[in-house]
Write a protein that holds these residues in place. Structure first.
Motif, PDB file in Angstrom:
ATOM      1  N   ARG A  94      35.640  25.728  61.449  1.00 36.41           N
ATOM      2  CA  ARG A  94      34.761  26.831  61.853  1.00 36.41           C
ATOM      3  C   ARG A  94      33.869  26.438  63.024  1.00 36.41           C
ATOM      4  N   LEU A  95      33.648  25.129  63.222  1.00 41.52           N
ATOM      5  CA  LEU A  95      32.784  24.671  64.304  1.00 41.52           C
ATOM      6  C   LEU A  95      33.513  24.584  65.641  1.00 41.52           C
ATOM      7  N   PHE A 211      32.026  44.712  56.749  1.00 42.87           N
ATOM      8  CA  PHE A 211      33.365  44.473  56.208  1.00 42.87           C
ATOM      9  C   PHE A 211      33.370  43.502  55.032  1.00 42.87           C
ATOM     10  N   TYR A 212      32.338  42.641  54.933  1.00 41.53           N
ATOM     11  CA  TYR A 212      32.378  41.605  53.900  1.00 41.53           C
ATOM     12  C   TYR A 212      32.506  42.174  52.480  1.00 41.53           C
ATOM     13  N   ASP A 223      37.103  35.775  51.936  1.00 43.24           N
ATOM     14  CA  ASP A 223      36.338  36.974  52.260  1.00 43.24           C
ATOM     15  C   ASP A 223      35.667  36.872  53.634  1.00 43.24           C
ATOM     16  N   ILE A 224      34.983  35.752  53.879  1.00 41.98           N
ATOM     17  CA  ILE A 224      34.254  35.585  55.140  1.00 41.98           C
ATOM     18  C   ILE A 224      35.227  35.514  56.313  1.00 41.98           C
ATOM     19  N   LEU A 225      36.342  34.795  56.135  1.00 40.03           N
ATOM     20  CA  LEU A 225      37.325  34.669  57.201  1.00 40.03           C
ATOM     21  C   LEU A 225      37.919  36.030  57.563  1.00 40.03           C
ATOM     22  N   ILE A 226      38.293  36.800  56.558  1.00 38.78           N
ATOM     23  CA  ILE A 226      38.915  38.103  56.799  1.00 38.78           C
ATOM     24  C   ILE A 226      37.938  39.047  57.496  1.00 38.78           C
ATOM     25  N   SER A 227      36.728  39.147  56.966  1.00 39.80           N
ATOM     26  CA  SER A 227      35.743  40.060  57.560  1.00 39.80           C
ATOM     27  C   SER A 227      35.346  39.604  58.958  1.00 39.80           C
ATOM     28  N   GLY A 228      35.233  38.281  59.166  1.00 36.87           N
ATOM     29  CA  GLY A 228      34.863  37.771  60.484  1.00 36.87           C
ATOM     30  C   GLY A 228      35.930  38.014  61.528  1.00 36.87           C
ATOM     31  N   ALA A 230      38.334  40.281  61.452  1.00 35.44           N
ATOM     32  CA  ALA A 230      38.466  41.717  61.694  1.00 35.44           C
ATOM     33  C   ALA A 230      37.335  42.232  62.582  1.00 35.44           C
ATOM     34  N   ALA A 231      36.104  41.837  62.263  1.00 36.09           N
ATOM     35  CA  ALA A 231      34.964  42.306  63.055  1.00 36.09           C
ATOM     36  C   ALA A 231      35.015  41.756  64.475  1.00 36.09           C
ATOM     37  N   GLY A 232      35.342  40.470  64.620  1.00 33.33           N
ATOM     38  CA  GLY A 232      35.423  39.878  65.947  1.00 33.33           C
ATOM     39  C   GLY A 232      36.517  40.502  66.805  1.00 33.33           C
ATOM     40  N   THR A 233      37.650  40.808  66.184  1.00 37.30           N
ATOM     41  CA  THR A 233      38.756  41.427  66.925  1.00 37.30           C
ATOM     42  C   THR A 233      38.369  42.809  67.434  1.00 37.30           C
ATOM     43  N   ILE A 234      37.741  43.598  66.574  1.00 43.35           N
ATOM     44  CA  ILE A 234      37.314  44.941  66.986  1.00 43.35           C
ATOM     45  C   ILE A 234      36.259  44.855  68.089  1.00 43.35           C
TER      46      ILE A 234
END
Length: 245
Positions: A94-95, A211-212, A223-228, A230-234
């Protein structure tokens, strides 16, 4: 911001830039959060029967609170060093985007790769957040020395707090220790929100929070990976759409 002007003679010496970087730890509330967090980590190391020397060395070498908690908890649960190393490495992925984002802010055509090794090591969430705030006030050719000082100052806080937490472990309740560790994600959330300037930043943060709860319904453990993602892509798609002529 209590930094000398960009054309000040104080920036002429790398050692002076390093000292200014170390002094900058007092300009961020994240220093206090880091201090309290590592008190909790020191207490955790004590309660899981690791030595103080081991805890201090882990703070210096791992230099990421969540990864250090994973290291301590996995080893304490009986996992092998290889298994613990894999778990820590996965958490450290993640870093990588933070390192990629920070390094271009301080590189010059004359910068050698070896000069960035320590910067990359120091780049955790705290330094990543504050680089966006501090580096515009630092001449580019002194930013590496400045970040070396800033990272060293933050690491010193972590080491001192680890030792204090280790010695105070007998007096900390489990509930209080857990509450201390929760300060870190909350502080990073508020700091990220404060540093969000562009629409894409605000959109990514807002959608990630929205999204979380939906991602958690999947019960996937990601959960955090999926929401992150998705949000970053949008947010990125909106940013590119706004840049169209």
């Amino acid at each position: 911001m209590l930094f000398p002007p960009l054309d000040s003679p104080q920036w002429h010496r790398p050692l002076r830039a390093f000292a200014i970087g170390m002094a900058a730890v007092r300009l961020t509330i994240l220093s206090a959060v880091l201090f309290v967090t590592y008190i909790g980590i020191g207490a955790l190391a004590h309660d899981t029967n690791f030595s103080l020397a081991w805890a201090l060395l882990a703070t210096i070498l791992v230099w990421a609170g969540p990864a250090q908690i994973i290291l301590i908890s996995t080893l304490a649960s009986g996992a092998s060093p290889v298994q613990s190393a894999i778990a820590v490495t996965v958490s450290a992925v993640r870093l990588f985007p933070m390192v990629v984002a920070v390094l271009p802010m301080m590189r010059t055509p004359q910068t050698k790769r070896r000069q960035l090794v320590l910067v990359a090591h120091f780049t955790a969430v705290t330094l990543w957040v504050e680089c966006y705030r501090f580096l515009p006030h630092v001449p580019r050719d002194r930013r590496i020395a400045f970040v070396h000082g800033l990272g060293s100052g933050l690491a010193l806080i972590g080491v001192v707090a680890t030792a204090i937490g280790y010695e105070l472990a007998a007096n900390l309740t489990q509930t209080f220790g857990s509450a201390i560790l929760l300060l870190t994600p909350l502080a990073f959330l508020f700091s990220t929100a404060r540093n969000s300037r562009e629409l894409a930043d605000v959109l990514a943060l807002g959608l990630g929070l929205a999204f979380y709860p939906l991602a958690s319904l999947l019960d996937s453990g990601l959960d955090i990976l999926i929401s992150g993602v998705a949000a970053g892509t949008i947010a990125f798609a909106v940013h590119k759409w706004r840049e169209r002529p």
